[in-house]
Write a protein that holds these residues in place. Structure first.
Motif, PDB file in Angstrom:
ATOM      1  N   LEU A 102      80.381 -97.726 -43.431  1.00 43.48           N
ATOM      2  CA  LEU A 102      80.906 -97.638 -41.871  1.00 43.48           C
ATOM      3  C   LEU A 102      80.918 -99.111 -41.279  1.00 43.48           C
ATOM      4  N   LEU A 103      81.627-100.011 -41.703  1.00 45.01           N
ATOM      5  CA  LEU A 103      81.446-101.234 -40.988  1.00 45.01           C
ATOM      6  C   LEU A 103      82.948-101.336 -39.975  1.00 45.01           C
ATOM      7  N   PHE A 104      82.827-102.263 -39.026  1.00 47.77           N
ATOM      8  CA  PHE A 104      84.183-102.492 -38.223  1.00 47.77           C
ATOM      9  C   PHE A 104      84.900-103.521 -39.028  1.00 47.77           C
ATOM     10  N   ASP A 105      85.976-103.211 -39.583  1.00 47.50           N
ATOM     11  CA  ASP A 105      86.998-103.893 -40.420  1.00 47.50           C
ATOM     12  C   ASP A 105      87.499-105.188 -39.560  1.00 47.50           C
ATOM     13  N   GLU A 106      87.411-104.992 -38.290  1.00 49.55           N
ATOM     14  CA  GLU A 106      88.136-106.213 -37.629  1.00 49.55           C
ATOM     15  C   GLU A 106      87.154-107.272 -37.240  1.00 49.55           C
ATOM     16  N   LEU A 107      85.890-106.932 -37.459  1.00 48.67           N
ATOM     17  CA  LEU A 107      84.775-108.002 -37.407  1.00 48.67           C
ATOM     18  C   LEU A 107      84.401-108.535 -38.550  1.00 48.67           C
ATOM     19  N   ILE A 115      76.332-106.136 -34.083  1.00 49.31           N
ATOM     20  CA  ILE A 115      77.202-105.359 -32.978  1.00 49.31           C
ATOM     21  C   ILE A 115      76.586-104.667 -31.923  1.00 49.31           C
TER      22      ILE A 115
END
Ligand code: ATP
Ligand code: MG
Lengths: 235, 436
Positions: A102-107, A115
């Motif tokens: 569950l990572l932020f793909d945009e970062l 984060i």
């Protein structure tokens, strides 16, 4: 290993009683009697696929609300909290490594690992970022630049998820198969780091794992099968 | 309080109103974002969904541009038409339609009009309050350009110093407006009437020599050719305005007995107050006086309802697009529902999640509004250039406080409405979104 080893808050004891989680289709997916975990314990959670290990961890994190029972961390019953109360508890006390990262793909790597600085008190932001960067470096991701994490390998993503969970100096670390995507060498190193950081800060460490070498580093192991706790004892 | 407000310069008042309109929207943002740093995450999300975002921004910009363009254009036309009337202080004609008289004198829209007599002209010209009394004799044209008979004083009043050449000195000489494609040295045959029905040969061998060109007046007179009124009379086979013994002289004083009549007289007084006295003095059973500027504002006043309807339409369009954009944002939210669920899973406060979604929406809305302001202004400027070229009026659309305040109000409203997708986003259950 990043040097901020002291825990941000007092490590709470866990006492869960009579938890029952019923799926929307009516199936009981988790039913646990009483379980206590003392502060500073290192617990492995084992069981076949679908046994309810992730559900158990999510109940402890207040992400799944059991239909019955209480989940007490210190004095707080997280199952009885409001949404805001549960979020605040996770933010202050828990570091969670999700099974699917569950990572932020945009970062990028550091954006993900750090984060929490986006909503942390101003005074904590720099420390958080330093911690996150320290953990990334420690886990072999010190020089990956700013590219989006969507392009990272499974093992790399897993280590970023671990860095994010550890960056806030949590009192309790909940890790769902944190070494599943790693090779033997990386898995052992990560397991060693988790144990060391837990021990150094007196943190509670609860790890869902199939990996015997991870289990071997714990001091207690709980076995689940079919949503029930079937064994609980010292390693 | 009211006195203090009135004592402020108008731009300051307008600036304060604009700021006050923006405050509610900005306040929402300030409260939501206080103590948080959502910038990097929001920036990354904006970039990630840049295609969809661009569509939203353009949609918003287009709607804002329509509103801004309409109002800016409408004001520019009002100003341009008023500017054209500025040199026509007082126009006197025979009783009839005020609008016809104004359209003929200021905008050279020819119409058959009853004539004032030489005696009437003489009375006006002899009035001590009158500084200038110029007959305006319409009816002829050359190649689509009105040929108007008047006096040298009128040309000087209209143009100031000539742009080129010299003033006419004989009844066969002409001074042309800035947009007439004739130069000093050219000559032309006047036609009777205007446009296609103009009778080219009706005036036989009559010919004018162009001797000068007027400075630009930003009025339909830039397309006109002015000749001595004696010329117009002579071309029509009428008396010359002067006794037969007077030779070829042109210009006032005219001899009432040989004055064939004029449809309009432009009158200027030295003092502004005198214009009002003159207007009432020459509003009689056989004379009508008008302030063209006043008639024009009455016309503009008639259009006020149209204007109000237009602004309502513009606002309604914007409101609809704002709602459309918000609906779109609610849909777009599904794209980043996983990220928002993830934020909450790791313990981000609800207000932070609200701040992220709101900031995302606010960035699109603000960009759309500013872009729309620029686009609308650009469209109005382009349209004004076309209109100016077609009408000879100076129609200069510029950004005004009306547009700025309209956009500010829209922006503020949209920023408040942006709470809706934010709130919906923060209300979704976490786990299902995490599994996406
Ligand atoms: N929302 C839900 N609706 C229905 N069934 C669910 C839901 N969530 C979980 N389950 C079921 O509950 C059981 C336990 O799921 P859980 O993810 O806890 O297993 P697990 O022990 O972590 O398995 P794995 O080792 O494969 O990760 C599974 O059979 C799963 O299908
Ligand atoms: Mg699992």
């Amino acid at each position: 290993m990043p040097d901020a080893l002291s825990v941000a808050t007092a490590v709470p004891a866990l006492r869960a009683t009579g938890i029952e989680v019923v799926a929307p289709d009516g199936r009981v997916i988790l039913s646990v009697g009483d379980i206590s975990i003392a502060p500073g314990s290192r617990v492995a959670v084992r069981g076949p696929s679908g046994a309810g290990k992730s559900t158990f961890l999510q109940v402890l994190a207040g992400l799944v609300w059991p239909q019955r029972g209480a989940v007490r961390w210190g004095g707080t019953d997280i199952a009885a909290q409001t949404e805001a109360g549960r979020a605040a508890f996770r933010r202050r006390h828990l570091g969670i490594v999700f099974q699917d990262f569950l990572l932020f793909d945009e970062l990028g790597a550091i954006g993900n690992a750090a984060i929490a600085q986006a909503f942390a008190p101003r005074a904590d932001r720099d420390g958080l970022r330093r911690d996150a960067a320290g953990w990334l470096a420690r886990l072999g991701l010190g020089d990956v630049g700013v590219r989006g994490v969507a392009s990272f390998s499974g093992g790399e993503r897993q280590r970023i998820a671990v860095a994010r969970a550890l960056a806030g100096n949590p009192a309790v670390i909940l890790a769902d198969e944190p070494t599943a995507a790693l090779d033997r060498g990386n898995a052992d190193a990560l397991a060693e780091d988790l144990v060391r950081v837990a021990a150094a800060g007196g943190r509670t460490l609860i790890v869902v794992t199939h990996d015997p070498s991870v289990v071997a580093r714990m001091d207690r192991v709980i076995d689940f099968a079919d949503g029930r706790l079937v064994a609980d004892g010292a390693v | 309080m009211g006195d203090l407000w009135q004592s402020l310069p108008v731009p300051v008042q307008d600036g304060i109103v604009t700021a006050a309109l923006l405050v509610p929207g900005l306040l929402v943002g300030l409260v939501l974002r206080r103590g948080y740093a959502p910038g990097p995450l929001v920036g990354a999300m904006l970039w990630r969904f840049r295609g969809a975002n661009a569509v939203f921004v353009l949609l918003m910009a287009a709607s804002v541009a329509v509103g801004v363009g309409l109002t800016a254009q409408e004001r520019a036309i009002r100003r341009g038409t008023a500017e054209a009337a500025a040199r026509f202080d007082l126009v006197i004609g025979a009783p009839g339609s005020e609008i016809t008289l104004m359209l003929a004198a200021v905008y050279l829209q020819a119409a058959d009009m009853p004539l004032l007599t030489g005696a009437q002209y003489a009375r006006i010209a002899a009035d001590p309050d009158v500084a200038l009394a110029a007959p305006l004799a319409f009816g002829d044209s050359h190649d689509g350009h009105p040929v108007v008979g008047s006096t040298a004083d009128f040309v000087a009043h209209l143009s100031g110093p000539l742009q080129a050449g010299r003033m006419f000195r004989t009844a066969a000489e002409a001074v042309v407006g800035a947009d007439v494609p004739l130069s000093p040295g050219d000559s032309f045959h006047p036609a009777h009437g205007h446009g296609p029905p103009a009778e080219a040969d009706a005036h036989g061998e009559a010919e004018y020599a162009v001797v000068g060109r007027m400075a630009r007046t930003h009025s339909p007179w830039d397309r006109a050719i002015i000749v001595p009124v004696e010329g117009v009379w002579q071309v029509h086979g009428l008396a010359s305005g002067h006794a037969p013994g007077a030779g070829d002289r042109i210009g006032p004083p005219f001899d009432a007995a040989y004055f064939p009549g004029t449809p309009a007289i432009l009158v200027r007084a030295d003092a502004v107050w005198a214009n009002y006295a003159l207007k009432s003095r020459y509003t009689t059973a056989d004379m009508m006086s008008i302030f063209p500027g006043t008639v024009l504002s009455q016309l503009h006043g008639l259009l006020a309802d149209v204007r109000a309807a237009m602004s309502v339409l513009a606002v309604a369009t914007q409101a609809m697009v704002a709602i459309g954009v918000l609906a779109g944002l609610v849909l777009l939210m599904r794209l980043f529902a996983r990220s928002m669920a993830l934020l909450r899973a790791i313990g981000a406060p609800v207000r932070f999640v609200l701040a992220v979604v709101w900031s995302y929406a606010a960035a699109l809305i603000a960009l759309g509004a500013v872009l729309g302001l620029i686009l609308g202004l650009g469209a109005a400027v382009a349209l004004s250039a076309v209109l100016s070229a077609r009408t000879d009026l100076r129609i200069a659309a510029g950004i005004g406080w009306t547009e700025v305040q309209m956009v500010a109000a829209f922006l503020s409203l949209a920023l408040i409405l942006a709470l809706v997708p934010a709130w919906l986003s923060a209300r979704r259950p976490i786990l299902p979104d995490l599994r996406q």
